[in-house]
Design an enzyme around this catalytic site. Sequence first.
Site, PDB file in Angstrom:
ATOM      1  N   SER A  70       0.989  -1.205  -0.032  1.00  0.00           N
ATOM      2  CA  SER A  70       0.046  -0.082  -0.036  1.00  0.00           C
ATOM      3  C   SER A  70       0.813   1.316  -0.032  1.00  0.00           C
ATOM      4  O   SER A  70       1.959   1.126   0.498  1.00  0.00           O
ATOM      5  CB  SER A  70      -0.829   0.059   1.304  1.00  0.00           C
ATOM      6  OG  SER A  70      -1.433   1.471   1.547  1.00  0.00           O
TER       7      SER A  70
ATOM      8  N   TYR B 240      -2.760  -1.097  10.193  1.00  0.00           N
ATOM      9  CA  TYR B 240      -2.655  -1.253   9.058  1.00  0.00           C
ATOM     10  C   TYR B 240      -1.352  -1.053   8.521  1.00  0.00           C
ATOM     11  O   TYR B 240      -0.830  -1.356   7.751  1.00  0.00           O
ATOM     12  CB  TYR B 240      -3.801  -0.631   8.323  1.00  0.00           C
ATOM     13  CG  TYR B 240      -3.888  -0.859   6.833  1.00  0.00           C
ATOM     14  CD1 TYR B 240      -4.664  -1.871   6.239  1.00  0.00           C
ATOM     15  CD2 TYR B 240      -3.481   0.109   6.068  1.00  0.00           C
ATOM     16  CE1 TYR B 240      -4.597  -2.096   4.918  1.00  0.00           C
ATOM     17  CE2 TYR B 240      -3.452  -0.181   4.822  1.00  0.00           C
ATOM     18  CZ  TYR B 240      -4.291  -1.221   4.013  1.00  0.00           C
ATOM     19  OH  TYR B 240      -4.334  -1.439   2.752  1.00  0.00           O
TER      20      TYR B 240
END
Length: 270
Positions: free
Chosen positions: A155, A168
């Site tokens: 990401s 995350y």
Amino acid sequence: MSYSPYLLKGQKALVTGASSGIGEASARCLAKAGAAVIVNYHSEKEEAQKIVHDIISEGGEAIAIGANVAKEDEVKAMFEQMFREFGTIDILVNNAGLQKDSPFVDMTLDNWNLVIGVNLTGQFICAREAVKEFLRRGVKPDISCAAGKIICMSSVHQVIPWAGHVNYATSKGGIDLLMKSMAQELAPQKIRVNSVAPGAIKTQINTAAWNTPEAEAKLLQLIPSGRVGVPEDIGKAVVWLASDDSDYVNGTTLFVDGGMTLYPGFAKGG
Ligand code: BGC
């Protein structure tokens, strides 16, 4: 989108978390490029079966297999089933991931462990099982220059800190060095390991960030290219990293983010 159906002909791919979003697009794109695909799912069995059905009706090959990637026994059973059905693995797309967002001070240990377990430990377990098979089988020159390819779904938050999403962002930062360390260790065995780092892509994980005009306008302030990404943007990058077209690419992260990592806040100088 069209690929040569011969690009990945004869290759066997496993995409984790492939019942929706980026995983689904990766599975569909790999199948279009000629790979036989395992569509892994956790709870969305019907969705996975629909994707398999679509791939088969377009002349491809696919099977849905359920497994929680954070559970070693389930991952091992998934690989065993894959080897029974397809014989081997050439491409692993380590995609399964989730968010459990909260302010840092309220973050429970359960939500920390869940996100690290699926997003990071899950990638480790799946990669290790794939590597065992790559090493056992070695290079098959008629199929690919590599003994195996692993694509880790990272990401932009492997580099952009993310308040309210500490679990995350930590998992994605971990994926960066997991990927690079594996690439360094396994390159001599002709195993390639790379990551794709998506920016904002329209999927279930971030619906609230783009499904109203106000939310989308706010999100677009972070995206120099001026559009929110779609899952196929990532599927195409996955196909390239899985193919011999990227044979000299190893241990790198391909950011597919419309420029989100370009510090858009500085676009007008300062
Ligand atoms: C997250 C999305 C987010 C995007 C950009 C992704 O990794 O899963 O929720 O929209 O990063 O911030």
